[in-house]
Design a protein around this motif. Structure first.
Motif, PDB file in Angstrom:
ATOM      1  N   ALA A 445       0.826  -1.041  -0.007  1.00 30.82           N
ATOM      2  CA  ALA A 445       0.071   0.134  -0.019  1.00 30.82           C
ATOM      3  C   ALA A 445       0.736   1.121   0.059  1.00 30.82           C
ATOM      4  O   ALA A 445       0.449   2.307  -0.700  1.00 30.82           O
ATOM      5  CB  ALA A 445      -0.922  -0.046   1.177  1.00 30.82           C
ATOM      6  N   THR A 446       2.124   1.227   0.467  1.00 30.05           N
ATOM      7  CA  THR A 446       2.928   2.637   0.715  1.00 30.05           C
ATOM      8  C   THR A 446       3.593   2.664  -0.699  1.00 30.05           C
ATOM      9  O   THR A 446       3.499   3.877  -0.940  1.00 30.05           O
ATOM     10  CB  THR A 446       4.069   1.945   1.758  1.00 30.05           C
ATOM     11  OG1 THR A 446       3.436   1.847   3.075  1.00 30.05           O
ATOM     12  CG2 THR A 446       4.786   3.316   1.913  1.00 30.05           C
ATOM     13  N   ILE A 447       3.908   1.521  -1.132  1.00 25.40           N
ATOM     14  CA  ILE A 447       4.584   1.788  -2.742  1.00 25.40           C
ATOM     15  C   ILE A 447       3.391   2.356  -3.546  1.00 25.40           C
ATOM     16  O   ILE A 447       3.536   3.164  -4.480  1.00 25.40           O
ATOM     17  CB  ILE A 447       4.975   0.516  -3.074  1.00 25.40           C
ATOM     18  CG1 ILE A 447       6.059  -0.070  -2.248  1.00 25.40           C
ATOM     19  CG2 ILE A 447       5.543   0.578  -4.526  1.00 25.40           C
ATOM     20  CD1 ILE A 447       6.611  -1.401  -2.513  1.00 25.40           C
ATOM     21  N   ALA A 448       2.327   1.765  -3.578  1.00 27.73           N
ATOM     22  CA  ALA A 448       1.015   2.149  -4.396  1.00 27.73           C
ATOM     23  C   ALA A 448       0.836   3.732  -4.099  1.00 27.73           C
ATOM     24  O   ALA A 448       0.527   4.459  -4.997  1.00 27.73           O
ATOM     25  CB  ALA A 448      -0.263   1.259  -4.022  1.00 27.73           C
ATOM     26  N   ASN A 449       0.990   3.973  -2.770  1.00 26.22           N
ATOM     27  CA  ASN A 449       0.791   5.620  -2.553  1.00 26.22           C
ATOM     28  C   ASN A 449       2.008   6.339  -2.864  1.00 26.22           C
ATOM     29  O   ASN A 449       1.960   7.758  -2.264  1.00 26.22           O
ATOM     30  CB  ASN A 449       0.432   5.688  -0.965  1.00 26.22           C
ATOM     31  CG  ASN A 449      -0.946   5.205  -0.753  1.00 26.22           C
ATOM     32  OD1 ASN A 449      -1.937   5.294  -1.405  1.00 26.22           O
ATOM     33  ND2 ASN A 449      -1.192   4.712   0.561  1.00 26.22           N
ATOM     34  N   GLU A 450       2.885   5.686  -3.218  1.00 29.21           N
ATOM     35  CA  GLU A 450       4.228   6.445  -3.417  1.00 29.21           C
ATOM     36  C   GLU A 450       5.013   7.307  -2.132  1.00 29.21           C
ATOM     37  O   GLU A 450       5.354   8.314  -2.166  1.00 29.21           O
ATOM     38  CB  GLU A 450       4.127   7.609  -4.538  1.00 29.21           C
ATOM     39  CG  GLU A 450       3.893   6.892  -5.864  1.00 29.21           C
ATOM     40  CD  GLU A 450       3.620   7.667  -7.106  1.00 29.21           C
ATOM     41  OE1 GLU A 450       3.767   9.055  -6.818  1.00 29.21           O
ATOM     42  OE2 GLU A 450       3.390   7.218  -8.211  1.00 29.21           O
ATOM     43  N   GLY A 451       4.964   6.620  -0.980  1.00 31.71           N
ATOM     44  CA  GLY A 451       5.603   7.142   0.232  1.00 31.71           C
ATOM     45  C   GLY A 451       4.887   7.272   1.278  1.00 31.71           C
ATOM     46  O   GLY A 451       5.252   7.824   2.437  1.00 31.71           O
ATOM     47  N   PHE A 452       3.634   7.017   1.529  1.00 30.00           N
ATOM     48  CA  PHE A 452       2.864   7.164   2.728  1.00 30.00           C
ATOM     49  C   PHE A 452       1.915   6.117   2.886  1.00 30.00           C
ATOM     50  O   PHE A 452       1.702   5.313   2.164  1.00 30.00           O
ATOM     51  CB  PHE A 452       2.284   8.627   2.816  1.00 30.00           C
ATOM     52  CG  PHE A 452       1.034   8.707   2.028  1.00 30.00           C
ATOM     53  CD1 PHE A 452      -0.315   8.359   2.228  1.00 30.00           C
ATOM     54  CD2 PHE A 452       1.141   9.317   0.737  1.00 30.00           C
ATOM     55  CE1 PHE A 452      -1.344   8.545   1.334  1.00 30.00           C
ATOM     56  CE2 PHE A 452       0.176   9.549  -0.405  1.00 30.00           C
ATOM     57  CZ  PHE A 452      -1.004   8.973  -0.096  1.00 30.00           C
ATOM     58  N   TYR A 453       1.415   6.136   4.027  1.00 32.76           N
ATOM     59  CA  TYR A 453       0.293   5.069   4.636  1.00 32.76           C
ATOM     60  C   TYR A 453      -0.739   5.412   5.524  1.00 32.76           C
ATOM     61  O   TYR A 453      -0.155   6.392   6.336  1.00 32.76           O
ATOM     62  CB  TYR A 453       0.803   3.472   4.659  1.00 32.76           C
ATOM     63  CG  TYR A 453       1.604   3.433   6.013  1.00 32.76           C
ATOM     64  CD1 TYR A 453       0.871   3.211   7.175  1.00 32.76           C
ATOM     65  CD2 TYR A 453       2.979   3.623   5.952  1.00 32.76           C
ATOM     66  CE1 TYR A 453       1.834   2.964   8.290  1.00 32.76           C
ATOM     67  CE2 TYR A 453       3.835   3.512   7.209  1.00 32.76           C
ATOM     68  CZ  TYR A 453       3.145   3.149   8.308  1.00 32.76           C
ATOM     69  OH  TYR A 453       3.647   2.966   9.536  1.00 32.76           O
ATOM     70  N   TYR A 454      -1.827   4.987   5.712  1.00 28.55           N
ATOM     71  CA  TYR A 454      -2.645   5.171   6.766  1.00 28.55           C
ATOM     72  C   TYR A 454      -2.585   3.809   7.522  1.00 28.55           C
ATOM     73  O   TYR A 454      -2.703   2.737   6.985  1.00 28.55           O
ATOM     74  CB  TYR A 454      -3.996   5.625   6.378  1.00 28.55           C
ATOM     75  CG  TYR A 454      -4.143   6.832   5.702  1.00 28.55           C
ATOM     76  CD1 TYR A 454      -4.134   8.041   6.591  1.00 28.55           C
ATOM     77  CD2 TYR A 454      -4.143   7.180   4.401  1.00 28.55           C
ATOM     78  CE1 TYR A 454      -4.395   9.405   5.877  1.00 28.55           C
ATOM     79  CE2 TYR A 454      -4.334   8.294   3.824  1.00 28.55           C
ATOM     80  CZ  TYR A 454      -4.266   9.373   4.600  1.00 28.55           C
ATOM     81  OH  TYR A 454      -4.179  10.584   4.036  1.00 28.55           O
ATOM     82  N   PRO A 455      -2.318   3.885   8.782  1.00 26.06           N
ATOM     83  CA  PRO A 455      -2.396   2.325   9.450  1.00 26.06           C
ATOM     84  C   PRO A 455      -3.473   1.885   9.327  1.00 26.06           C
ATOM     85  O   PRO A 455      -4.493   1.888   9.373  1.00 26.06           O
ATOM     86  CB  PRO A 455      -2.271   3.168  11.082  1.00 26.06           C
ATOM     87  CG  PRO A 455      -1.820   4.537  10.781  1.00 26.06           C
ATOM     88  CD  PRO A 455      -2.139   5.146   9.897  1.00 26.06           C
ATOM     89  N   VAL A 477       4.167   9.241   6.638  1.00 27.53           N
ATOM     90  CA  VAL A 477       5.263   9.451   5.734  1.00 27.53           C
ATOM     91  C   VAL A 477       6.456   8.711   5.984  1.00 27.53           C
ATOM     92  O   VAL A 477       6.998   8.949   7.145  1.00 27.53           O
ATOM     93  CB  VAL A 477       5.617  10.959   5.462  1.00 27.53           C
ATOM     94  CG1 VAL A 477       6.513  11.338   4.395  1.00 27.53           C
ATOM     95  CG2 VAL A 477       4.114  11.851   5.101  1.00 27.53           C
ATOM     96  N   THR A 478       6.965   7.900   5.292  1.00 23.34           N
ATOM     97  CA  THR A 478       7.967   7.103   5.537  1.00 23.34           C
ATOM     98  C   THR A 478       9.280   7.709   5.281  1.00 23.34           C
ATOM     99  O   THR A 478      10.490   7.074   5.844  1.00 23.34           O
ATOM    100  CB  THR A 478       8.209   5.898   4.360  1.00 23.34           C
ATOM    101  OG1 THR A 478       8.299   6.164   3.110  1.00 23.34           O
ATOM    102  CG2 THR A 478       6.729   5.114   4.424  1.00 23.34           C
ATOM    103  N   GLY A 479       9.646   8.868   4.740  1.00 22.12           N
ATOM    104  CA  GLY A 479      10.948   9.265   4.726  1.00 22.12           C
ATOM    105  C   GLY A 479      11.823   9.166   3.304  1.00 22.12           C
ATOM    106  O   GLY A 479      12.745   9.661   3.285  1.00 22.12           O
ATOM    107  N   VAL A 480      11.077   8.370   2.605  1.00 23.95           N
ATOM    108  CA  VAL A 480      11.790   7.895   1.163  1.00 23.95           C
ATOM    109  C   VAL A 480      11.080   8.872   0.150  1.00 23.95           C
ATOM    110  O   VAL A 480       9.777   8.648   0.139  1.00 23.95           O
ATOM    111  CB  VAL A 480      11.496   6.498   1.027  1.00 23.95           C
ATOM    112  CG1 VAL A 480      11.928   6.106  -0.531  1.00 23.95           C
ATOM    113  CG2 VAL A 480      12.179   5.321   1.938  1.00 23.95           C
TER     114      VAL A 480
END
Length: 594
Positions: A445-455, A477-480
């Motif tokens: 999901a984080t890759i799909a969102n290009e750098g963030f996710y909702y728990p 936000v992952t920092g990548v």
């Protein structure tokens, strides 16, 4: 003296009024005349994201007893009426007296509507007994047992902790039922009834002045898609593992499959304890929610994480190439036999082991960190930001942390003497690293969102205007940087549509799937088959992970199941019926494996 006499006269008059004129307090104290009946509220219903009913209530009846009032009972006829033995009668009455001789308690729980009609007609012959209506849960679709959970009788520990409950009450034991217990349970009501010496109700006391109505519990809407959940459970029949699907834009869980599963209706009614024991003793352990409690080496799916951190730390670029013959001093060759020296995109497409060994080593050896241990700490901290090594602390119970080892962990293991070569297996998702299927789905999901996710979380909303907990709507936000996610997305698309993609046989152009296969070594048997995926590539609606234990390569089982789930969700139907049938019929002999 006049004042004292006046006060005394007032007290005498008041006592006369209370004891002679007003019968209210005498009657309240006389349990032979009044019956205090708890009015249990309707427990909140549970729906899927589209309004399909997943859990509702059915009426049952508890036979209550007030031991002090249960006099001159014809136990033979009473036991025949209830279809119980005299020994059972004595045991139940003893327990009731132990609880209280003047307060009511449950004598026989959860009597069906059919039995109730027969017993109620004759119950007036047996003083001290009466019926109290309750509701139990029913699951019309018999799916998502681990997610929905179950209810059972409140434990002694819970009775001490929360004075809302009394002995014999029901409470959420697992899943949604447990996490949202306070919202689902509602508020109890009370009826005060007058009864005569023959145990017959004579109507409300004081015209219902002391009565209060129950307040029903809140309805809950889950993010789950019931059709997708049922389809996932069907695909996983005969297999051990899990499927987790997430809506990337919200973090809501679309499907939460743990296999083997069970019919949640089994844990309803008077046989709950017996059936729970049977499930507990089942060698396939269906009660375990493998989606959150199972931890696995992520295998090659972890190359996405390794690659992103290497790109973010400037340890590699998309154009960096590494030889497929393996790092110089380590004779590691690529298992996919593509040869040459791939760049990043080709390494993803071919799942090149030597490339990601080198990417991992280059990252933690990067001179800007000032030493391998500092470099490794940076790498570990980045994995944490990406949702690994910890729980999400939302409404998903029994989550495990997984394992991303710390510097101290390796210092203890290797007496402080270790380097990139020592822990090189982490670069391809082996070694000590462990993840849960939920964490893997969140990576997708984080890759799909290009750098963030909702728990990731189960609830979509309450039936009223109550807001869901803030933690579930807070963007992480992952920092990548986004550009690195865009790079890896292009690589993951080639896994399906590239000439050597490991899932190229599952390509459906209109779905625009992205994914990564994984084959995780398992010291206790055959390898685990893993896959992460999302689709469509440009506007992802679903992200997921699939793990099929002891079943071999990622492309054999996990990838087809994920691709079928994506097709089902995005199009509403599955046209690849041959593939679908092969997954339906595929079974693995796990007992032999063990």
């Amino acid at each position: 003296m006049g004042v004292f006499i006046a006060v005394g006269v007032i007290f005498v008059i008041k006592l006369f009024m209370l004891q002679v004129v007003d019968r209210h307090y005498k009657q309240l104290a006389d349990n032979n005349a009044l019956r205090f009946v708890t009015e249990y509220p309707a427990r909140g219903k549970v729906y899927d994201r589209n309004g399909e009913l997943l859990v509702y209530n059915e009426a049952v009846y508890d036979l209550m007893v007030v031991p002090k009032q249960a006099k001159d009972i014809d136990t033979v006829k009473f036991c025949q009426l209830l279809n119980i033995t005299k020994e059972s009668y004595i045991e139940r009455m003893t327990a009731a007296k132990k609880f209280s001789s003047i307060k009511s308690s449950v004598f026989l729980a959860q009597i069906s509507k059919e039995d109730y009609a027969h017993i109620a007609e004759l119950l007036r012959r047996f003083p001290g007994f009466y019926f109290q209506t309750r509701t139990i849960r029913h699951y019309p679709n018999a799916i998502a047992a681990h997610t929905l959970g179950d209810i059972g009788e409140v434990s002694p520990a819970q009775l001490e902790k929360d004075d809302y409950y009394k002995q014999g009450d029901y409470v959420g034991k697992s899943g949604i039922e447990k996490f949202y217990e306070e919202e689902l349970r509602g508020v109890k009501g009370l009826k005060v009834l007058m009864v005569d010496v023959h145990n017959r109700e004579m109507g409300s006391y004081m015209d219902g002045e002391l009565d209060r109505d129950p307040s029903p519990g809140k309805d809950i809407y889950l993010g789950m898609d019931a059709n997708l959940q049922a389809y996932g459970e069907q695909l996983m029949q005969g297999k051990v593992g899990s499927v987790v699907a997430i809506e990337p834009a919200t973090g809501q869980i679309l499907a939460f499959v743990s296999s083997p599963t069970y019919d949640p209706n089994l844990l309803v009614g008077r046989q709950r304890g017996v059936r729970y024991k049977e499930l507990q003793d089942d060698p396939m352990k269906p009660l375990i929610n493998r989606a959150v409690s199972g931890t696995y080496p992520p295998g090659s799916t972890f190359k996405t994480v390794v690659g992103l951190i290497a790109l973010q730390s400037n340890s590699i670029t998309p154009n960096t190439v590494f030889s497929c013959n393996g790092p110089g001093s380590v004779p590691i060759k690529c298992t996919h036999h593509h040869g040459g020296a791939p760049d990043f995109a080709n390494a993803i497409m071919n799942s090149c082991n030597p490339y990601f060994y080198e990417a991992f080593k280059t990252t933690i050896n990067n001179s800007k960190f000032g030493g391998v241990k500092k470099g490794y700490k940076y790498w570990k901290d980045m994995t944490y930001k990406m949702g690994l090594g910890h729980t999400f602390d939302t409404d998903i119970p029994y989550e495990k942390n997984g394992l991303i080892p710390s510097v101290e962990y390796y210092d203890k293991m290797y007496n402080g003497q270790w380097n990139a070569l020592t822990i090189r297996s982490l670069g391809i998702g082996q070694g000590e690293v462990l993840v849960t299927p939920l964490q893997l789905a969140n990576i997708a999901a984080t890759i799909a969102n290009e750098g963030f996710y909702y728990p990731p979380h189960l609830i979509k909303c309450f039936g009223d205007t109550t807001a869901i907990p803030e933690v579930m709507t807070t963007k992480i936000v992952t920092g990548v940087e986004q550009r690195h996610y865009q790079t890896i997305k292009r690589g993951l698309r080639t896994v399906f549509n590239g000439p050597a993609g490991t899932a190229r046989r599952l390509e459906v152009p209109e779905l625009a799937q992205c994914g990564k296969t994984g084959t995780a070594q398992n010291p206790h048997g055959a390898n685990h088959s893993l896959f992460i995926a999302f689709a469509p590539a440009d506007n992802p609606k679903i992200a997921m992970s699939v793990i099929v234990e002891n079943s071999g390569y990622g492309a054999t089982w996990a990838a087809p199941i994920a691709s079928l789930m994506i097709e089902k969700y995005l199009t509403g139907e599955v046209k690849r019926t041959d593939l679908e049938q092969r997954m339906f019929e595929g079974k693995i002999n796990y007992l032999k494996e063990r």
